[in-house]
Every structure is written in structure tokens, then in C-alpha cells.
Design a protein around this motif. Sequence first.
Motif, PDB file in Angstrom:
ATOM      1  N   ALA A   7       2.890 -17.078 -10.259  1.00 52.87           N
ATOM      2  CA  ALA A   7       3.243 -15.751 -10.733  1.00 52.87           C
ATOM      3  C   ALA A   7       4.114 -14.991  -9.736  1.00 52.87           C
ATOM      4  O   ALA A   7       4.701 -13.980 -10.079  1.00 52.87           O
ATOM      5  N   GLN A   8       4.188 -15.477  -8.491  1.00 48.39           N
ATOM      6  CA  GLN A   8       4.925 -14.758  -7.473  1.00 48.39           C
ATOM      7  C   GLN A   8       6.430 -14.893  -7.658  1.00 48.39           C
ATOM      8  O   GLN A   8       6.947 -15.981  -7.879  1.00 48.39           O
ATOM      9  N   THR A   9       7.125 -13.756  -7.561  1.00 45.66           N
ATOM     10  CA  THR A   9       8.582 -13.763  -7.569  1.00 45.66           C
ATOM     11  C   THR A   9       9.057 -13.218  -6.236  1.00 45.66           C
ATOM     12  O   THR A   9       8.629 -12.152  -5.798  1.00 45.66           O
ATOM     13  N   VAL A  10       9.930 -13.964  -5.588  1.00 43.70           N
ATOM     14  CA  VAL A  10      10.461 -13.558  -4.293  1.00 43.70           C
ATOM     15  C   VAL A  10      11.914 -13.130  -4.474  1.00 43.70           C
ATOM     16  O   VAL A  10      12.721 -13.862  -5.053  1.00 43.70           O
ATOM     17  N   LEU A  11      12.252 -11.939  -3.970  1.00 45.82           N
ATOM     18  CA  LEU A  11      13.635 -11.482  -3.986  1.00 45.82           C
ATOM     19  C   LEU A  11      14.302 -11.853  -2.670  1.00 45.82           C
ATOM     20  O   LEU A  11      13.766 -11.587  -1.592  1.00 45.82           O
ATOM     21  N   VAL A  12      15.484 -12.487  -2.752  1.00 49.34           N
ATOM     22  CA  VAL A  12      16.288 -12.793  -1.572  1.00 49.34           C
ATOM     23  C   VAL A  12      17.574 -11.993  -1.685  1.00 49.34           C
ATOM     24  O   VAL A  12      18.365 -12.201  -2.609  1.00 49.34           O
ATOM     25  N   THR A  13      17.796 -11.062  -0.759  1.00 45.96           N
ATOM     26  CA  THR A  13      19.002 -10.232  -0.828  1.00 45.96           C
ATOM     27  C   THR A  13      20.176 -10.957  -0.180  1.00 45.96           C
ATOM     28  O   THR A  13      20.014 -11.685   0.786  1.00 45.96           O
ATOM     29  N   GLY A  14      21.363 -10.745  -0.767  1.00 49.05           N
ATOM     30  CA  GLY A  14      22.559 -11.417  -0.245  1.00 49.05           C
ATOM     31  C   GLY A  14      22.443 -12.921  -0.323  1.00 49.05           C
ATOM     32  O   GLY A  14      22.768 -13.642   0.625  1.00 49.05           O
ATOM     33  N   ALA A  15      21.991 -13.419  -1.474  1.00 52.91           N
ATOM     34  CA  ALA A  15      21.605 -14.826  -1.630  1.00 52.91           C
ATOM     35  C   ALA A  15      22.713 -15.824  -1.318  1.00 52.91           C
ATOM     36  O   ALA A  15      22.436 -16.980  -0.994  1.00 52.91           O
ATOM     37  N   SER A  16      23.972 -15.419  -1.396  1.00 54.80           N
ATOM     38  CA  SER A  16      25.070 -16.353  -1.166  1.00 54.80           C
ATOM     39  C   SER A  16      25.408 -16.502   0.322  1.00 54.80           C
ATOM     40  O   SER A  16      26.253 -17.313   0.684  1.00 54.80           O
ATOM     41  N   GLY A  17      24.746 -15.734   1.174  1.00 55.33           N
ATOM     42  CA  GLY A  17      25.015 -15.817   2.605  1.00 55.33           C
ATOM     43  C   GLY A  17      24.520 -17.122   3.217  1.00 55.33           C
ATOM     44  O   GLY A  17      23.739 -17.861   2.602  1.00 55.33           O
ATOM     45  N   PHE A  18      24.959 -17.402   4.424  1.00 58.44           N
ATOM     46  CA  PHE A  18      24.653 -18.656   5.124  1.00 58.44           C
ATOM     47  C   PHE A  18      23.143 -18.884   5.236  1.00 58.44           C
ATOM     48  O   PHE A  18      22.615 -19.914   4.813  1.00 58.44           O
ATOM     49  N   ILE A  19      22.425 -17.905   5.801  1.00 58.81           N
ATOM     50  CA  ILE A  19      20.974 -18.031   5.952  1.00 58.81           C
ATOM     51  C   ILE A  19      20.286 -17.909   4.604  1.00 58.81           C
ATOM     52  O   ILE A  19      19.394 -18.701   4.262  1.00 58.81           O
ATOM     53  N   ALA A  20      20.687 -16.917   3.827  1.00 58.69           N
ATOM     54  CA  ALA A  20      20.003 -16.624   2.562  1.00 58.69           C
ATOM     55  C   ALA A  20      20.065 -17.788   1.579  1.00 58.69           C
ATOM     56  O   ALA A  20      19.112 -18.013   0.820  1.00 58.69           O
ATOM     57  N   ALA A  21      21.162 -18.528   1.567  1.00 53.76           N
ATOM     58  CA  ALA A  21      21.266 -19.677   0.657  1.00 53.76           C
ATOM     59  C   ALA A  21      20.215 -20.737   1.000  1.00 53.76           C
ATOM     60  O   ALA A  21      19.602 -21.337   0.117  1.00 53.76           O
ATOM     61  N   HIS A  22      19.981 -20.948   2.291  1.00 57.31           N
ATOM     62  CA  HIS A  22      18.946 -21.901   2.716  1.00 57.31           C
ATOM     63  C   HIS A  22      17.549 -21.379   2.384  1.00 57.31           C
ATOM     64  O   HIS A  22      16.680 -22.156   1.964  1.00 57.31           O
ATOM     65  N   VAL A  23      17.336 -20.078   2.575  1.00 54.17           N
ATOM     66  CA  VAL A  23      16.045 -19.477   2.203  1.00 54.17           C
ATOM     67  C   VAL A  23      15.797 -19.683   0.710  1.00 54.17           C
ATOM     68  O   VAL A  23      14.718 -20.105   0.291  1.00 54.17           O
ATOM     69  N   THR A  24      16.819 -19.402  -0.084  1.00 56.54           N
ATOM     70  CA  THR A  24      16.712 -19.542  -1.536  1.00 56.54           C
ATOM     71  C   THR A  24      16.404 -20.985  -1.925  1.00 56.54           C
ATOM     72  O   THR A  24      15.524 -21.252  -2.746  1.00 56.54           O
ATOM     73  N   GLN A  25      17.122 -21.922  -1.332  1.00 56.28           N
ATOM     74  CA  GLN A  25      16.908 -23.330  -1.648  1.00 56.28           C
ATOM     75  C   GLN A  25      15.486 -23.770  -1.296  1.00 56.28           C
ATOM     76  O   GLN A  25      14.815 -24.446  -2.092  1.00 56.28           O
ATOM     77  N   GLN A  26      15.005 -23.403  -0.130  1.00 54.87           N
ATOM     78  CA  GLN A  26      13.665 -23.818   0.294  1.00 54.87           C
ATOM     79  C   GLN A  26      12.576 -23.179  -0.570  1.00 54.87           C
ATOM     80  O   GLN A  26      11.564 -23.820  -0.880  1.00 54.87           O
ATOM     81  N   LEU A  27      12.794 -21.938  -0.976  1.00 54.69           N
ATOM     82  CA  LEU A  27      11.826 -21.283  -1.871  1.00 54.69           C
ATOM     83  C   LEU A  27      11.767 -21.999  -3.223  1.00 54.69           C
ATOM     84  O   LEU A  27      10.682 -22.237  -3.773  1.00 54.69           O
ATOM     85  N   LEU A  28      12.929 -22.345  -3.755  1.00 49.55           N
ATOM     86  CA  LEU A  28      12.988 -23.044  -5.040  1.00 49.55           C
ATOM     87  C   LEU A  28      12.298 -24.403  -4.947  1.00 49.55           C
ATOM     88  O   LEU A  28      11.536 -24.787  -5.835  1.00 49.55           O
ATOM     89  N   ARG A  29      12.551 -25.116  -3.854  1.00 53.27           N
ATOM     90  CA  ARG A  29      11.924 -26.423  -3.669  1.00 53.27           C
ATOM     91  C   ARG A  29      10.404 -26.312  -3.565  1.00 53.27           C
ATOM     92  O   ARG A  29       9.670 -27.230  -3.943  1.00 53.27           O
ATOM     93  N   ALA A  30       9.940 -25.186  -3.027  1.00 56.41           N
ATOM     94  CA  ALA A  30       8.496 -24.987  -2.852  1.00 56.41           C
ATOM     95  C   ALA A  30       7.809 -24.494  -4.118  1.00 56.41           C
ATOM     96  O   ALA A  30       6.587 -24.336  -4.140  1.00 56.41           O
ATOM     97  N   GLY A  31       8.582 -24.238  -5.178  1.00 54.67           N
ATOM     98  CA  GLY A  31       7.988 -23.855  -6.452  1.00 54.67           C
ATOM     99  C   GLY A  31       7.900 -22.370  -6.726  1.00 54.67           C
ATOM    100  O   GLY A  31       7.282 -21.946  -7.712  1.00 54.67           O
ATOM    101  N   TYR A  32       8.502 -21.554  -5.881  1.00 54.88           N
ATOM    102  CA  TYR A  32       8.491 -20.112  -6.121  1.00 54.88           C
ATOM    103  C   TYR A  32       9.468 -19.740  -7.235  1.00 54.88           C
ATOM    104  O   TYR A  32      10.459 -20.438  -7.472  1.00 54.88           O
ATOM    105  N   ARG A  33       9.184 -18.632  -7.890  1.00 54.57           N
ATOM    106  CA  ARG A  33      10.192 -17.986  -8.736  1.00 54.57           C
ATOM    107  C   ARG A  33      11.084 -17.181  -7.785  1.00 54.57           C
ATOM    108  O   ARG A  33      10.579 -16.420  -6.963  1.00 54.57           O
TER     109      ARG A  33
END
Length: 355
Positions: A7-33
Motif C-alpha cells: 500500500a505504500q507509495t513513495v514520491l521521488v522528486t526530480g526523478a530524471s536526475g542522476f541520483i533520483a533515477a537510481h533511487v526510483t529504479q531500486q524502489l521499483l525493483r523492491a516492489g514499492y509503488r
Amino acid sequence: MAGKSAAQTVLVTGASGFIAAHVTQQLLRAGYRVRGTVRSLQNEAKVEPLRKLCPDAKHELELVEADLLKPDSWKSAVEGCSHVIHVASPFPNAPPKDENSVCKPAVEGTTSVFKACEQAGTVKRVVLTSSFATVSGGLGTTPNYHYTENDWPDPDKMLPYEKSKLLAEKAGWDYVKNMKGINKFELAVMNPGLVLGPILSGTYCTSMEVPKRLMLREMPALPKIILPIVDVRDVAEAHIRAMTLPEAVGQRHMLISGSMWMLEMALVLQKEFKSQGYKIPTLIAPKLALQIASLFDPTLKYLIPSLEIVASFDKKRFTDVLGIKPIKNEDSLIEMAYSMIENGFLPKKPAYRKP
């Protein structure tokens, strides 16, 4: 990886940035929304790589528009989120003429995001991306000083970008300190060094600047400076662990795996890429020559006080509290150079060999 709920949704701001893209990818791989913000959904160069980050993700990445200088854009972005990882911040590749061009969006953006989090009433914790510079003021100017998360530099002695990160981080701490009522949320801050590693996004980022200058021989000789380094994948993992780890609440975390002299970085790249046609500079620039050149180059002017200075950075919270086993600096540097070539940020020489 920290625990999660469907049920958890995580917001990543500036998702296209260098760090943020990796954060987004790892969250998706871990099963987060995951919901990511971009300034424009029409910018395909930034949006398309995000769509391809994790093709087999359990939940499809949701992208929304939000802008650091548009406070009203954050209410809908934060709505329904349990955690927010606030990475977005202006990062120029040269010192701007007006420091407000970076300080204003950094500070106001952080305040707008935090205000939206409080109003949403669902956010448990915010993880804020700051910088090691908000601890040391830059590369460090005091010989043999050991920096810890308890150190705070003088903002009046900082370059505009570093100052913007300091003011934004302080604005975040002040906001959380002054919160009252039932919608209070927790805060953890990440303070990474020079971030290297593979690139996932399709746009240029300032973290590429040092490898680019070395690979293109834009510096015929090297300043004798030492840089604190960390891999972008470790930075992303640290953000995600700090999102739920109880010990991270109310703390700053320097994310630094080790330090390398500019010459050491050049020699690593030379060993890997010289046979492929890249001419990496390995001469040390005389201090006097740099001092003279700094009169005309604001970037060099910033480096002069750090020439030949060796400072160290505490990494206990990075390795012991967050439990990160850092990737080797040499591997981060080489992988970044290869990904810059593969993504067109560096030219492919005739003798280039894809790893």
C-alpha cells in the motif's frame, strides 16, 4: 533492503536526475509503488528513460509534473504518499553569476515540498538529499581535519551551489523542528560526496563534469586536489534504507566510500582507456599557474584553498548504521566513463571496446 507494504507509495522528486533515477529504479525493483516528479511530461529525453528503468516492476512507475518554483504543484504530487525522497535541486556545472538562481529554488522548493507533506497528512518520513559540502563547506581547507555530521560550515564562504544545499538543508531541519499537530513527519538527511557510477537518465548531469574533463583532456594538467567519492548505487540504497530505518530519524549521513586524488582518478582512466584512443592528462599543474589561472576562472578560484589539503570524512553512519558495503571508487569511475560513452556524452573512438 528495508521492509515495505504493497500500500505504500513513495514520491521521488526530480526523478530524471542522476541520483533520483537510481533511487526510483531500486524502489521499483523492491516492489514499492513509486511516483516520480518531472518538470514536464512532454520532455521525452527525461521521461522515456524513466519508463524503461524497471520493465518487470510489480507496479508501473507513475510520473507527475511538479516544479520547485511552483508551490501549488506539490500538493497533488505528495497526496497519498507514505514516504518522500526529496532529491530535486538545481545543480549548475559552473558557478552562476547570481547565487539566487540556485539558492532560491533549492530553499523554496524544499519548503514547498515539506509543506505539501505536512498538509497531506499521510507522509511518515522524508529523506532529503543534501551534500557533503553542507558538512565541510566544499573539499575542505583545514589540513588533516576529520569531518563528522556535527560540522556546519560558514555559508558566506561557500560557492553558490554548495550554499544552496546548505540553506535548503537548514530550511528542512527548521521546518520539521517547528511542526506542530498530528501531521508531523520524520526527517533523515543524506550528505553524499562526489557521486560517480553508471548513468540511467538521458540528460547531462554535473556529476559527469570531472570524468568528462579527464576523458576529453580538457585539463592539460591536474590540480593537486583530493575528492571524496561515492557510487550512485550506494547512494540510492542509502536513501531507501534511511526511509524506514529507525536509527536514521533526525540524523545526517555522510555518504562517502573513500577519497581519490585527481591524479589517481586520471591514472585509473588512463589504464582502462589509453589503448582505446583516449588521452588522459596525468601531469600535475604548478600551484602558481593555477593561482594565476584562477583570476579568470571562477571554478579554479574555488579549488585554490583546497590544493594539497588532505581532509577525511567520517563514514560510520554510511557503513555501520545504514549498513552499506561500498562499491570501489575505481569501479564507479570506470563504469561512469563507459556509460557516458554509451549514452553519447563522450565520443566513441575507433578503438573503443564496449565492456
